[in-house]
Enzyme design. Structure first.
Site, PDB file in Angstrom:
ATOM      1  N   MET A   1       0.864  -1.154   0.000  1.00  0.00           N
ATOM      2  CA  MET A   1       0.000   0.000   0.000  1.00  0.00           C
ATOM      3  C   MET A   1       0.906   1.210   0.000  1.00  0.00           C
ATOM      4  O   MET A   1       1.833   1.207   0.785  1.00  0.00           O
ATOM      5  CB  MET A   1      -0.801  -0.063   1.280  1.00  0.00           C
ATOM      6  N   PRO A   2       0.832   2.116  -0.818  1.00  0.00           N
ATOM      7  CA  PRO A   2      -0.249   2.499  -1.720  1.00  0.00           C
ATOM      8  C   PRO A   2      -0.398   1.558  -2.924  1.00  0.00           C
ATOM      9  O   PRO A   2       0.505   0.819  -3.268  1.00  0.00           O
ATOM     10  CB  PRO A   2       0.146   3.885  -2.211  1.00  0.00           C
ATOM     11  N   LEU A   3      -1.555   1.678  -3.535  1.00  0.00           N
ATOM     12  CA  LEU A   3      -1.846   0.975  -4.780  1.00  0.00           C
ATOM     13  C   LEU A   3      -1.671   1.977  -5.912  1.00  0.00           C
ATOM     14  O   LEU A   3      -2.308   3.030  -5.914  1.00  0.00           O
ATOM     15  CB  LEU A   3      -3.282   0.445  -4.760  1.00  0.00           C
TER      16      LEU A   3
END
Length: 135
Positions: A1-3
């Site tokens: 994460m982040p995507l």
């Protein structure tokens, strides 16, 4: 994460896409301080007739190498976002020969409850991923 989601005009080789993803990952690591294996990237390629990326009247020139990067993430500071914009453009120029004018970025912010990395649980909420924090 982040995507990170990348929308590209089709035509790049697999090696070019791999280089682009690696460069973007380095920029994300530096801007957000996330762990090295915190890597979630999706590429979607489109026919040229299916992509319109103009410039909101800013006179920004675009080429067929244009990329839209959508970043879905927990809240980030303005400074982190600005660092990511800069670092991403620098990395894509250095490693992919891309002009900064061909890089558009969009942030979508959500909360810890909006993430499940598998196994039917929200790992940020259960504490398996450290709970609330900047990563």
């Amino acid at each position: 994460m982040p995507l990170l989601r990348f929308d590209l005009i089709e035509g790049r080789t697999d090696a070019e896409i791999e280089t682009l993803l690696d460069a973007a990952h380095r920029a994300m690591l530096d801007a957000f301080g996330v762990p090295e294996r915190d890597r979630y990237q999706i590429v979607q390629e489109h026919k040229p007739s299916r992509v319109r990326i103009e410039d909101t009247g800013l006179d920004i020139p675009r080429t067929d190498k244009v990329v839209i990067v959508s970043v879905t993430t927990r809240p980030r500071s303005v400074e982190q976002k600005q660092a990511f914009y800069r670092l991403l453009c620098e990395a894509l120029k250095e490693h992919c020969g891309m002009a900064a004018s061909d890089v558009m970025v969009n942030f979508v912010t959500n909360t810890d409850a909006d993430w499940s990395f598998g196994e039917g649980e929200a790992q940020f909420l259960t504490g398996r991923l450290g709970g609330k924090g900047p990563n």
